[in-house]
Design an enzyme around this catalytic site. Structure first.
Site, PDB file in Angstrom:
ATOM      1  CE  LYS A  54      -3.867  -2.297   2.233  1.00  0.00           C
ATOM      2  NZ  LYS A  54      -4.494  -2.753   3.476  1.00  0.00           N
ATOM      3  CD  GLN A  98      -3.514  -4.277   6.671  1.00  0.00           C
ATOM      4  OE1 GLN A  98      -3.353  -3.324   5.917  1.00  0.00           O
ATOM      5  NE2 GLN A  98      -4.182  -5.362   6.321  1.00  0.00           N
ATOM      6  CG  ASP A 121      -9.951  -0.182   5.017  1.00  0.00           C
ATOM      7  OD1 ASP A 121      -9.769  -0.478   3.818  1.00  0.00           O
ATOM      8  OD2 ASP A 121      -9.262  -0.647   5.954  1.00  0.00           O
TER       9      ASP A 121
END
Ligand code: NAP
Length: 300
Positions: A54, A98, A121
């Site tokens: 990422k 994460q 997200d």
């Protein structure tokens, strides 16, 4: 029939190109560089790989990447303090924590501490509610990537029968919401669904997000249907040598491809689109934060 293989890797490259174009314009015309902060708690090897990837792709598209690596025993207060700091940092337009988090941390509490407009997200309860009510939201990356590929392949999805297998908060449910928003007739199947094969056989679109290697076989698929395989499963591959493994999806590729009209492979299908959509969401969040027009083709 032999299905057209939808090349997610190539599609993801075009999404990244579009992102890079928007980033360049934001810099040139407005002096703004979008920034994505990724928070990793602990040393889970798979998470480390994802975070590295990422960060690399964020920088490659011209954005700023801020990585925060915390020890596995980091307390809730310390993590929440970091999120608060990132929420208030104007250089940070997107925040991603994460998952999975170490067991002593409450994931819901942590995710809901992220400012919804920076929640790239799309897991914050506000974004879930906005998506469900058809309002402007940050949309979870994996389902957004699936939607982009379906729109690209079909143009208009209106009136199509779609079956989503899996009802997780990160894939199945938001995928169903997005398909409903595009006027599909949506069925969500799960582990308790009766006659699941028959349910799938009625579908023009099957999205499989289950986590069971090659569960969906060709006899579940209506001839000509589009199959989007979200699953990523590692299985033993003795044919490659002792102790070797390979990745497969939730769909049995060969038998499904023999019946379907189009199918995404694993690897090289949905997977690459997920990070590309994270970058797209970061640009979208940046544009919204500055009251600028949203990048076309990068949002739901
Ligand atoms: P999850 O949270 O474990 O959810 C799995 C879903 O599948 C559940 O709703 C479960 O039903 C359903 N299910 C399990 N067994 C079933 C069966 N025999 N028949 C029908 N439904 C069944 O998984 P997830 O996080 O959504 O992930 C799903 C898969 O996608 C995994 O392989 C994961 O690695 C992959 N994934 C890929 C990406 C990507 O970027 N490509 C991103 C995220 C996830 P119940 O609710 O009834 O238990």
């Amino acid at each position: 029939m032999t299905a057209e293989v939808i090349d997610g890797k190539a599609f993801a490259a075009t999404v990244r190109e579009k992102v890079a174009g928007h980033v360049a314009r934001l810099k040139e015309e407005h002096g703004i560089t979008p920034g994505l902060a990724v928070v990793l708690v602990g040393e889970d090897p798979a998470s480390q790989v994802y975070v590295r990837s990422k960060g690399k792709q964020t920088v490659e598209t011209g954005m700023n990447s801020y990585e925060h690596k915390l020890d596995a025993d980091t307390g809730e207060a310390e993590l929440l303090a970091l999120i608060d700091q990132l929420n208030n940092d104007p250089a940070v337009h997107g925040i991603l924590v994460q998952l999975p988090l170490p067991g002593h941390l409450n994931e819901d509490l942590v995710i809901n501490a992220i400012a919804p407009e920076k929640d790239v997200d799309g897991f914050h309860i506000s974004n879930v509610g906005l998506l469900a009510t058809g309002q402007k939201a940050m949309v979870p990356c994996t389902p957004l990537g699936c939607l982009m590929m379906l729109r690209d392949h079909h143009g208009n999805l209106s009136g199509m029968n779609a079956v989503v297998i899996g009802r997780s908060n990160i894939v199945g449910k938001p995928m169903a919401q997005l398909l409903l928003r595009d006027s599909c007739t949506v069925t969500i199947a799960h582990s308790r669904t009766r006659d699941i094969e028959e349910v799938c056989r009625r579908a023009d679109i099957v999205v499989a997000a289950v986590g069971r290697p090659e569960m969906v076989t060709g006899d579940w698929i209506k001839p000509g249907a589009t199959v989007i395989d979200v699953g990523i499963n590692r299985i033993d591959a003795p044919e490659k040598g002792e102790g070797k493994t390979r990745l497969v999806g939730d769909c049995h590729f060969d038998s499904c491809a023999a019946v379907a009209g189009a199918i995404t492979p694993v690897p090289g299908g949905v997977g690459p689109m997920t990070i590309a959509c994270l970058l797209a969401n970061t640009v979208t969040a940046c544009c919204r934060a500055h009251g600028l027009a949203e990048p076309e083709g990068l949002t739901a």
